[in-house]
Design an enzyme around this catalytic site. Structure first.
Site, mmCIF file in Angstrom:
data_model
loop_
_atom_site.group_PDB
_atom_site.id
_atom_site.type_symbol
_atom_site.label_atom_id
_atom_site.label_comp_id
_atom_site.label_asym_id
_atom_site.label_seq_id
_atom_site.Cartn_x
_atom_site.Cartn_y
_atom_site.Cartn_z
ATOM 1 N N SER A 254 0.851 -1.189 0.000
ATOM 2 C CA SER A 254 0.000 0.000 0.000
ATOM 3 C C SER A 254 0.883 1.233 0.000
ATOM 4 O O SER A 254 1.962 1.236 0.602
ATOM 5 C CB SER A 254 -0.886 -0.008 1.253
ATOM 6 O OG SER A 254 -1.239 1.304 1.629
ATOM 7 N N LYS A 255 0.420 2.284 -0.670
ATOM 8 C CA LYS A 255 1.209 3.517 -0.711
ATOM 9 C C LYS A 255 1.323 4.150 0.672
ATOM 10 O O LYS A 255 2.142 5.025 0.895
ATOM 11 C CB LYS A 255 0.599 4.498 -1.729
ATOM 12 C CG LYS A 255 0.769 4.000 -3.157
ATOM 13 C CD LYS A 255 0.172 4.926 -4.186
ATOM 14 C CE LYS A 255 0.305 4.315 -5.585
ATOM 15 N NZ LYS A 255 -0.299 5.123 -6.633
ATOM 16 N N ARG A 256 0.501 3.678 1.602
ATOM 17 C CA ARG A 256 0.589 4.197 2.988
ATOM 18 C C ARG A 256 1.532 3.368 3.849
ATOM 19 O O ARG A 256 1.758 3.677 5.007
ATOM 20 C CB ARG A 256 -0.810 4.223 3.617
ATOM 21 C CG ARG A 256 -1.731 5.255 2.999
ATOM 22 C CD ARG A 256 -3.085 5.277 3.690
ATOM 23 N NE ARG A 256 -3.834 4.052 3.449
ATOM 24 C CZ ARG A 256 -4.542 3.813 2.352
ATOM 25 N NH1 ARG A 256 -4.597 4.723 1.389
ATOM 26 N NH2 ARG A 256 -5.205 2.675 2.189
ATOM 27 N N ASP A 257 2.071 2.302 3.272
ATOM 28 C CA ASP A 257 2.990 1.422 4.013
ATOM 29 C C ASP A 257 4.361 2.093 4.079
ATOM 30 O O ASP A 257 5.070 2.185 3.081
ATOM 31 C CB ASP A 257 3.091 0.073 3.287
ATOM 32 C CG ASP A 257 3.968 -0.933 4.010
ATOM 33 O OD1 ASP A 257 4.635 -0.536 4.999
ATOM 34 O OD2 ASP A 257 3.992 -2.096 3.604
#
Length: 479
Positions: A254-257
């Site tokens: 995920s790009k939030r990881d």
């Protein structure tokens, strides 16, 4: 066999993500393996989310990796141009009119509020929300009246009844979908811009795309696209849906990881090598025959086999990337590694009083262990510190009474040197071993702690040479 033509078609809404780069890479390897064309196209219809420089960033980072498009907006083939969707609106408009004229599509005047209310009712009834076809059978007079009143409308496809959309996926095998599970979806938004599933079909057909490798999140889009191909009487390309990339906890990347750098530019900025990234990403969801894991760019093109693409999620293994990059750095000539590392050193340390030879010698000490360019900054602190700060273990070790004589002898040997070179310093260590009758740990560790302040580190003679004669003797004089 017709000429292989594949495409990578990102939105200019952000920088090149690892997932997008892998998609581009597998398309590129497939095309080059089969002597085909790799096309770079821009899906820029999401105008609210497009960012300044998004397209250039995508292209620049692909080219940095060694994924060079045969065709793109900056290198167009006149037969297939333009390559940006917003420059192709007239093409979509003409095709849409054909669908309307032949009864495959219709104008929908439902407001967003009406659609939302209907979806809520369907959800409450335990149904999968889909359009209720309220506008499907409007008469020409009703349509003309609504248009005359200036009501905005979308254009929807009239999904056929009792159709089965099936295809042979290059990775997953046989896949099928039923039309009854698909609602009448929007072809053209109220602003006149086509939706992804519609524009992509027209683009792929008009650009003679033969094969489409893409992420598995696009699998559910495929029946919608096959529907359009069938309505126009066109042959669909061959599809291959690649598995997800997951993190070390087996969760979708995920790009939030924040545990993994997500964008290719970040690896470039940290001093990773592009051919190492190319090699590493090729192993994300594909495996070669045999045990070999390190390949050149051209070797990967030669051995790439689409039948060996994985059906299981591929893990982004940071330690594997570091290992691969280290292998590439070790193979690089020292002057190239100096060029890679020097900007990072200059950013963190004052190099104004350091010669080019000294900087080269410093980087040479770490050449074999270096995993990426910026890492050099974490390794060389001891060569830029004026004062040594021994930890508790080192302080305790230096209390051994036999050490003082070893350091005294070593200092005398160094003072006699006229040329402070690595080989001469190594000779002084050997002479100290003989004269002070110290060996192994009781020889090397006292000298290392007294001169560098640490118990373990890089080659000792090289380290002392970098510290310099005056500073080394000054440090030894304190014992």
């Amino acid at each position: 066999m017709e000429k292989v033509r594949v495409r990578y078609a990102p939105s200019p809404t952000g920088h090149l993500h690892i997932g997008g780069a892998r998609t581009a890479l597998f398309n590129y390897l497939f095309a080059k393996h089969h002597n085909g064309d790799f096309v770079f196209r821009i899906e820029d219809t999401d105008i609210e989310r497009n960012i300044e420089g998004g397209e250039a960033s995508q292209l620049d980072n692909l080219e940095w990796l060694g994924i060079i498009p045969d065709e793109s907006p900056v290198n167009p083939n006149p037969k297939y141009a333009p390559y940006r969707q917003m420059e192709r609106l007239d093409i979509y408009k003409e095709r849409t009119q054909w669908l309307l004229d032949h009864g495959y599509a219709y104008k929908c005047f439902c407001t967003p509020e009406e659609l939302e209310a209907e979806h809520e009712l369907q959800t409450a009834a335990g149904l999968a929300p889909k359009y209720n076809r309220k506008c499907c059978d409007l008469t020409p007079e009703e349509i003309a009246s609504k248009e005359a009143a200036g009501l905005p409308y979308t254009i929807r496809v009239k999904v056929p009844d009792n159709e089965v959309y099936e295809f042979e996926d290059m990775i997953r095998g046989h896949v099928s979908f039923e039309s009854k599970d698909i609602g009448d979806w929007v072809l053209v938004k109220a602003n006149g811009i086509p939706t992804y599933n519609y524009a992509v079909v027209i683009d792929d057909h008009s650009m003679d795309i033969t094969h489409v490798f893409r992420g598995e999140e696009h699998l559910s889009n495929t029946p919608k696209q096959l529907m359009i191909y069938k309505m126009f009487g066109w042959d669909a390309p061959i599809f291959g849906h690649m598995t997800l990339i997951v993190n070390e906890n087996r969760k979708k990347l995920s790009k939030r990881d924040e545990t993994i750098m997500q964008f290719v530019s970040q690896y470039k900025e940290e001093g990773y090598l592009p051919d190492a990234m190319f090699n590493f990403m090729a192993l994300l969801g594909w495996s070669p025959e045999g045990e070999q894991e390190i390949f050149t760019h051209d070797e990967l093109i030669k051995v790439f086999d689409e039948h060996r693409l994985s059906k299981s999620p591929s893990m982004f293994d940071k330690s594997k990337l570091i290992w691969v990059n280290n292998r590439y750095i070790k193979e690089r000539p020292l002057e190239e590694v100096v060029e890679l590392c020097k900007p990072f050193l200059a950013e963190k340390y004052d190099l104004s009083n350091k010669s080019e030879e000294w900087i080269t010698n410093l980087i040479a000490v770490y050449h074999d262990q270096l995993s990426y360019g910026k890492e050099i900054c974490d390794l060389v602190d001891l060569f830029f510190e004026d004062e040594l700060h021994l930890d508790e273990e080192a302080t305790e070790f230096m209390k051994d009474e036999t050490i003082l004589n070893t350091l005294k002898v070593f200092k005398e040997k160094l003072e006699e040197l006229t040329e402070f070179t690595k080989d001469n310093i190594q000779a002084c260590i050997k002479a100290t071993q003989k004269e002070a009758k110290a060996k192994g740990k009781m020889l090397y560790m006292p000298i290392r702690i007294a001169t560098t302040g640490i118990m373990h580190g890089p080659d000792l003679a090289s380290s002392i040479m970098l510290i310099g004669k005056d500073t080394t003797i000054e440090r030894l004089s304190k014992y």
